[in-house]
Enzyme design. Structure first.
Site, PDB file in Angstrom:
ATOM      1  N   HIS A 147      41.334  19.901  27.996  1.00 24.68           N
ATOM      2  CA  HIS A 147      41.137  20.269  29.400  1.00 24.68           C
ATOM      3  C   HIS A 147      39.710  19.892  29.788  1.00 24.68           C
ATOM      4  CE1 HIS A 147      41.676  22.311  33.143  1.00 24.68           C
ATOM      5  NE2 HIS A 147      40.815  23.270  32.872  1.00 24.68           N
TER       6      HIS A 147
ATOM      7  N   VAL B 169      42.301  31.371  29.009  1.00 24.19           N
ATOM      8  CA  VAL B 169      41.986  30.629  30.227  1.00 24.19           C
ATOM      9  C   VAL B 169      40.505  30.242  30.269  1.00 24.19           C
ATOM     10  CG1 VAL B 169      42.088  30.673  32.767  1.00 24.19           C
ATOM     11  CG2 VAL B 169      43.828  31.861  31.423  1.00 24.19           C
TER      12      VAL B 169
ATOM     13  N   ASN C  80      36.913  28.726  29.721  1.00 23.80           N
ATOM     14  CA  ASN C  80      36.429  27.378  29.364  1.00 23.80           C
ATOM     15  C   ASN C  80      35.270  27.425  28.371  1.00 23.80           C
ATOM     16  OD1 ASN C  80      38.029  25.415  30.711  1.00 23.80           O
ATOM     17  ND2 ASN C  80      37.141  26.021  32.665  1.00 23.80           N
TER      18      ASN C  80
END
Length: 320
Positions: free
Chosen positions: A185, A128, A130
């Site tokens: 993302h 998860v 970044n």
């Protein structure tokens, strides 16, 4: 005389969450209250995971579940996990891009992934932290796991944001909206209006091009918009819910078709990269990648997004 069968130990699913920040603690709540699995919440800050775990345990009498939640600073307590979720790392601050976090979070993810998998070599690993796609690649390299056992949470969240903005625009239930978002993302993610529907009707039939472009752009900046509003934090409710869906698909072997950052080996013309694409998830992790029939424009946008991910991976050559 009654002959009793030998006692057989019951096996219980176990999920380890590395990082007891807002995303990690909210995810622990989601998993336990859905009665999915026991949870191990690990963090480097002494007392924090233990306190959060105790708080969550004390809520069981109200929420009516009997899942165990353990808080720890010791990776040995994570042994035997079915799923490991890495949320550890620095969050974004206003004006900071996901790429700004890369080197610091890369070192964190490399270290914790190696330690966790040493105790749970068969676990499915969900990243998860970044910048998501790059950190997923780092975790894969650090652990040496088969690619199917490693994935990143992004597409579920990005698609959920697209669904939300469409629901707000059209005034319809979000339950009737199915959105598709590919790519990294970040700012170059690729929402696909052609594959996004409301009650089975493509949004291209319901909204004009200018409105769709506006909503696509808001989706791309969904995380940054929250960072700017909060000023001292970043999103965590929606990321935790999105990760929870992935964990559930793995634990229950649901064969769900979800967009995740998966390892590509030629699909979409891309190789040796983790990037958001629709996949079938089950107990082994990524069971297959669905290759959509993209237009030339959509494929070019996906490759542009992948190029940025590749450039960021190359910046971590020393670490990898």
């Amino acid at each position: 005389m009654v002959v009793r069968p030998p006692l057989i130990a019951c096996t219980t699913a176990r999920v380890t969450i590395i990082g007891a920040g807002n995303v990690g603690s909210t995810l622990a709540q989601r998993i336990s209250e859905k009665n999915m699995a026991d949870v191990v919440l690990l963090d480097v800050i002494e007392g924090r995971p233990q306190g959060l775990a105790l708080d969550l345990m004390e809520a069981r009498g109200v929420e009516r579940h009997d899942r165990q939640i353990i808080g720890t600073n010791d990776f040995a307590d994570t042994a035997g996990s079915n799923v490991i979720v890495i949320t550890a790392g620095l969050p974004r601050k206003p004006g900071m891009s996901r790429e700004d976090l890369m080197k610091t979070n890369g070192k964190i993810v490399w270290d914790v992934a190696k330690q966790a998998i040493a105790y749970s070599p068969d676990a499915v690993l969900i990243v998860v932290t970044n910048p998501l796609d790059v950190m997923t690649y780092v975790a894969w390299k650090a652990t040496g796991l088969p690619p199917r056992q490693v994935m990143g949470m992004a597409g579920v969240l990005d698609s959920a944001r697209f669904q939300t903005f469409l629901s707000m625009e059209l005034g319809v239930s979000v339950s009737d909206i199915n959105a598709t978002v590919l790519g990294g993302h970040g700012d170059l993610m690729v929402p696909l209006p052609r594959f996004t529907t409301v009650g089975g009707v493509p949004i291209t039939e319901l909204l004009d091009a200018a409105t769709i472009d506006r909503l696509v752009e808001r989706t791309r900046n969904g995380g940054a918009e929250i960072v700017e509003l909060m000023r001292t934090g970043s999103a965590y409710f929606a990321p935790a819910s999105s990760t929870s869906v992935m964990v559930e698909a793995v634990l229950l072997n649901q064969a769900r078709m979800l967009p995740v950052a998966a390892y590509l080996q030629g699909e979409y013309g891309l190789k040796d990269i983790f990037i958001g694409v629709p996949c079938r998830l089950g107990c082994q992790g990524v069971e297959s990648v669905l290759e959509l029939n993209l237009t030339a424009e959509e494929r070019a946008a996906l490759h542009t997004s992948a190029q940025l991910v590749r450039e960021n991976i190359d910046r971590l050559t020393d670490l990898l």
